[in-house]
Enzyme design. Structure first.
Site, PDB file in Angstrom:
ATOM      1  N   ASP A  55       0.808  -1.224   0.000  1.00  0.00           N
ATOM      2  CA  ASP A  55       0.000   0.000   0.000  1.00  0.00           C
ATOM      3  C   ASP A  55       0.843   1.278   0.000  1.00  0.00           C
ATOM      4  O   ASP A  55       0.474   2.279   0.600  1.00  0.00           O
ATOM      5  CB  ASP A  55      -0.965   0.009   1.209  1.00  0.00           C
ATOM      6  CG  ASP A  55      -1.745  -1.287   1.301  1.00  0.00           C
ATOM      7  OD1 ASP A  55      -2.273  -1.717   0.269  1.00  0.00           O
ATOM      8  OD2 ASP A  55      -1.796  -1.875   2.402  1.00  0.00           O
ATOM      9  N   LYS A 103       1.936   2.121  -5.108  1.00  0.00           N
ATOM     10  CA  LYS A 103       2.570   1.556  -6.315  1.00  0.00           C
ATOM     11  C   LYS A 103       1.704   1.763  -7.550  1.00  0.00           C
ATOM     12  O   LYS A 103       2.198   2.057  -8.624  1.00  0.00           O
ATOM     13  CB  LYS A 103       2.800   0.041  -6.143  1.00  0.00           C
ATOM     14  CG  LYS A 103       3.869  -0.314  -5.154  1.00  0.00           C
ATOM     15  CD  LYS A 103       4.098  -1.808  -5.122  1.00  0.00           C
ATOM     16  CE  LYS A 103       2.933  -2.613  -4.629  1.00  0.00           C
ATOM     17  NZ  LYS A 103       2.572  -2.436  -3.221  1.00  0.00           N
ATOM     18  N   GLY A 104       0.373   1.574  -7.361  1.00  0.00           N
ATOM     19  CA  GLY A 104      -0.535   1.681  -8.508  1.00  0.00           C
ATOM     20  C   GLY A 104      -0.442   3.043  -9.168  1.00  0.00           C
ATOM     21  O   GLY A 104      -0.380   3.146 -10.393  1.00  0.00           O
ATOM     22  N   GLN A 164       1.977  -6.239  -3.382  1.00  0.00           N
ATOM     23  CA  GLN A 164       2.202  -6.594  -1.964  1.00  0.00           C
ATOM     24  C   GLN A 164       3.504  -6.097  -1.322  1.00  0.00           C
ATOM     25  O   GLN A 164       3.525  -5.870  -0.145  1.00  0.00           O
ATOM     26  CB  GLN A 164       2.102  -8.106  -1.696  1.00  0.00           C
ATOM     27  CG  GLN A 164       0.695  -8.600  -1.552  1.00  0.00           C
ATOM     28  CD  GLN A 164       0.085  -8.995  -2.860  1.00  0.00           C
ATOM     29  OE1 GLN A 164       0.735  -9.611  -3.678  1.00  0.00           O
ATOM     30  NE2 GLN A 164      -1.160  -8.628  -3.077  1.00  0.00           N
ATOM     31  N   LYS A 191       3.094  10.311  -0.543  1.00  0.00           N
ATOM     32  CA  LYS A 191       2.237  10.692   0.585  1.00  0.00           C
ATOM     33  C   LYS A 191       2.902  11.560   1.657  1.00  0.00           C
ATOM     34  O   LYS A 191       2.441  11.583   2.803  1.00  0.00           O
ATOM     35  CB  LYS A 191       1.592   9.445   1.206  1.00  0.00           C
ATOM     36  CG  LYS A 191       0.600   8.785   0.220  1.00  0.00           C
ATOM     37  CD  LYS A 191      -0.197   7.687   0.838  1.00  0.00           C
ATOM     38  CE  LYS A 191      -1.646   8.026   0.995  1.00  0.00           C
ATOM     39  NZ  LYS A 191      -2.510   6.901   1.382  1.00  0.00           N
ATOM     40  N   ASP A 225       2.550  14.561   1.666  1.00  0.00           N
ATOM     41  CA  ASP A 225       1.494  15.561   1.880  1.00  0.00           C
ATOM     42  C   ASP A 225       0.582  15.182   3.053  1.00  0.00           C
ATOM     43  O   ASP A 225      -0.005  16.058   3.688  1.00  0.00           O
ATOM     44  CB  ASP A 225       0.665  15.738   0.606  1.00  0.00           C
ATOM     45  CG  ASP A 225       0.161  14.401   0.076  1.00  0.00           C
ATOM     46  OD1 ASP A 225       0.995  13.601  -0.378  1.00  0.00           O
ATOM     47  OD2 ASP A 225      -1.059  14.159   0.146  1.00  0.00           O
ATOM     48  N   THR A 232       2.808  14.009  -4.580  1.00  0.00           N
ATOM     49  CA  THR A 232       2.273  14.976  -3.609  1.00  0.00           C
ATOM     50  C   THR A 232       0.746  14.890  -3.519  1.00  0.00           C
ATOM     51  O   THR A 232       0.098  15.778  -2.990  1.00  0.00           O
ATOM     52  CB  THR A 232       2.693  16.412  -3.997  1.00  0.00           C
ATOM     53  OG1 THR A 232       2.193  16.669  -5.322  1.00  0.00           O
ATOM     54  CG2 THR A 232       4.190  16.585  -3.954  1.00  0.00           C
TER      55      THR A 232
HETATM   56  P1  IMP Z   1      -2.752 -12.935   1.691  1.00  0.00           P
HETATM   57  O1  IMP Z   1      -1.910 -12.306   0.645  1.00  0.00           O
HETATM   58  O2  IMP Z   1      -4.217 -12.703   1.523  1.00  0.00           O
HETATM   59  O3  IMP Z   1      -2.403 -14.375   1.905  1.00  0.00           O
HETATM   60  O4  IMP Z   1      -2.396 -12.202   3.080  1.00  0.00           O
HETATM   61  C1  IMP Z   1      -1.125 -12.351   3.714  1.00  0.00           C
HETATM   62  C2  IMP Z   1      -0.699 -11.032   4.364  1.00  0.00           C
HETATM   63  O5  IMP Z   1      -0.405 -10.084   3.353  1.00  0.00           O
HETATM   64  C3  IMP Z   1      -1.782 -10.389   5.231  1.00  0.00           C
HETATM   65  O6  IMP Z   1      -1.164  -9.741   6.319  1.00  0.00           O
HETATM   66  C4  IMP Z   1      -2.403  -9.362   4.311  1.00  0.00           C
HETATM   67  O7  IMP Z   1      -2.994  -8.303   5.021  1.00  0.00           O
HETATM   68  C5  IMP Z   1      -1.176  -8.902   3.530  1.00  0.00           C
HETATM   69  N1  IMP Z   1      -1.509  -8.384   2.210  1.00  0.00           N
HETATM   70  C6  IMP Z   1      -1.904  -9.088   1.121  1.00  0.00           C
HETATM   71  N2  IMP Z   1      -2.094  -8.267   0.076  1.00  0.00           N
HETATM   72  C7  IMP Z   1      -1.801  -7.028   0.494  1.00  0.00           C
HETATM   73  C8  IMP Z   1      -1.765  -5.748  -0.153  1.00  0.00           C
HETATM   74  O8  IMP Z   1      -2.037  -5.593  -1.346  1.00  0.00           O
HETATM   75  N3  IMP Z   1      -1.413  -4.694   0.626  1.00  0.00           N
HETATM   76  C9  IMP Z   1      -1.062  -4.832   1.937  1.00  0.00           C
HETATM   77  N4  IMP Z   1      -1.065  -6.000   2.575  1.00  0.00           N
HETATM   78  C10 IMP Z   1      -1.429  -7.096   1.861  1.00  0.00           C
END
Ligand code: IMP
Length: 479
Positions: A60, A63-64, A275, A381, A383, A463
């Site tokens: 989070d 990246k997108g 991720q 971020k 900002d 920003t």
């Molecule tokens: P899973 O990928 O659903 O197996 O989750 C495994 C861990 O990765 C968990 O703690 C999720 O909250 C975290 N997670 C999976 N995808 C994301 C993402 O896109 N952003 C942030 N955390 C993620």
């Protein structure tokens, strides 16, 4: 109304045309007789530039939005890991798009988007996402979307098993999208892959799929019975797959060959990770990780080609967030954390879960930079921290009185980590700024410190969420 935006670079109109160009280009090298075979290939290939985007925190990082920005320069956007557990929010001229499994280049006209074999694909979620994005005026067709033949499927059985795992003592607080069990099937060599669901009208293909379903269910039904649950019927899995197969089929392609041809034709490729570094199955905070290889070093593997001329751009937020269980040394369980959450809108794009928030942790960022071969950073971020009196950055850890310059691997030590902080003066008026000169001096000092500590430059500063709220100090495609 179309929401596609034109890129500055040449607009890609015809995938086949470029493949033909690439073939001709390689063909010329075969035809030449004056020098040795290897030398000719070297001379005639115009290897394109690759930029790989990876998050260097816990996901989070925005990246997108950085991928969407750089897609303006790209001919291809290829995603190499994860599935519908990802949530990429992209804002274009105030309009918000949420992508999960579709590569972030789908919003840019002329870009070819690739679902790479390192991903897992939930056919129901994927077709719904395609339709939702189409309803917003975005064209999606086999010309701008390709799915690798060897992508494993995520099926309802995977979600059911994950729900059972998550209700047990080993709960990880996952997204419950079936990602872990689908990757388990891949490694266990019993996955149903995209290739297995094409041309099902041919009896041999249908028979082969039925056999694969049988093998997969032998494993899963034993687990279900162990949990006291009813087994899943083969015909139910088959009916489910048949519901989506025809919609997926037109997009299935031989990805490795097509990407290789595009590279040889000198095309720009943007490689998109999901991720982030610290959720990597090998290098992350195991077992609190996702089940895929998120690292940029696995990007070529996740696409089936060797990445040539590759520049790795690490995306980092000016603070840290994490969702799900696992270590978070700089977490703020207080008003400051809540303030960051509210201003930064730190709620999961996929699950809506609130993200934990904390100060920037440069110790883990620096380690991720090494693990992922990051060449430069995109900082997002800052900002969100506008108006804070002071801002802290973690520059070391202390565990039982001993100092660490890296994340200790032993989970027993994670709760004991005491962050060592450097304190910075706060800044203001960063939101929407589009030139570095106009940034507040305190923020500039913060950025300089990040560069000095990590040893890599910050080449993009975001920003705000919109595509226009970006400062590009150095374009990774031209680096
Ligand atoms: P899973 O990928 O659903 O197996 O989750 C495994 C861990 O990765 C968990 O703690 C999720 O909250 C975290 N997670 C999976 N995808 C994301 C993402 O896109 N952003 C942030 N955390 C993620």
């Amino acid at each position: 109304m179309s929401v596609f935006f034109m890129r500055n670079s040449e607009i890609m109109k015809d995938w086949i045309h470029y493949l033909a160009m690439a073939t001709t280009c390689v063909g010329l090298s075969f035809a030449s007789t004056t020098s040795s075979y290897g030398e000719n290939i070297q001379k005639n290939e115009k290897t394109g530039k690759t930029v790989t985007i990876v998050g260097v925190q816990f996901g989070d990082e925005s990246k997108g939005s950085i991928t969407d920005l750089l897609a303006q320069e790209a001919d291809i956007v290829a995603r190499y890991n994860g599935g519908s557990n990802a949530g990429h929010t992209i804002v274009i001229e105030g309009k918000k798009f949420k992508l999960s499994s579709l590569p972030s280049g789908i919003l840019t006209k002329g870009v070819i988007n690739v679902v790479g074999p390192g991903m897992v694909l939930d056919p129901e979620q994927f077709t719904q996402e395609m339709n939702r994005i189409r309803e917003n005026g975005v064209e999606i067709s086999p010309t701008n979307l390709k799915i690798a033949e060897n992508v494993p499927l995520v099926l309802p059985i995977h979600k059911e098993l994950e729900a059972l795992q998550e209700s047990g003592s080993g709960a990880l607080n996952t997204t419950k999208k079936g990602i872990g069990p689908a990757y388990e099937d891949k490694i266990g060599r019993r996955a149903i892959r995209v290739r297995d669901i094409v041309k099902l009208e041919e009896p041999k293909n249908l028979d082969s799929l039925i056999t694969k379903i049988k093998v997969m269910l032998e494993h899963h039904n034993a687990l279900l019975r162990g949990h006291g649950k009813d087994p899943v019927k083969e015909e139910d899995v088959l009916t489910y797959i048949q519901k989506f197969a025809k919609e997926i089929e037109p997009y299935v392609a031989v990805i490795w060959r097509d990407l290789d041809a595009m590279q040889k034709a000198g095309k720009n490729m943007l490689v998109e990770g999901a991720q982030s570094a610290w959720l990597d199955i090998s290098h992350g905070t195991y077992p609190y990780v996702t089940s895929s290889h998120t690292s940029a070093s696995a990007a070529g593997y996740g696409l089936g080609i060797a990445l040539k001329n590759n520049f790795v751009l690490g995306v980092v937020k000016a603070y840290t967030t994490r969702v799900g269980n696992g270590p978070f040394p700089t977490i703020l369980n207080d008003e400051t954390g809540e303030r960051i959450r509210q201003i930064g809108q730190e709620f999961g794009a996929v699950t809506g879960r609130q993200r934990d928030c904390g100060w920037l942790d440069l110790v883990s960022v620096k380690q991720a930079i090494v693990n992922n071969g990051v060449n430069a950073l995109a900082l997002a971020k800052g900002d969100v921290l506008d108006g804070f009196d002071t801002i802290k950055v973690c520059i070391g850890y202390k565990v039982d009185g001993k100092e660490y310059d890296h994340m200790p691997i032993d989970p027993a030590s994670w709760d004991k980590i005491e962050p060592i902080y450097k304190v910075f003066k706060g800044w203001n008026n960063t939101k929407g700024v589009t030139s570095k000169e106009k940034l507040n001096d305190n923020y500039k000092q913060y950025i300089k410190f990040i560069e000095d500590y990590t040893g890599v430059p910050v080449s993009i500063i975001s920003t705000g969420p919109d595509r226009n709220e970006k400062i590009v100090l150095s374009n990774p495609f031209k680096a």
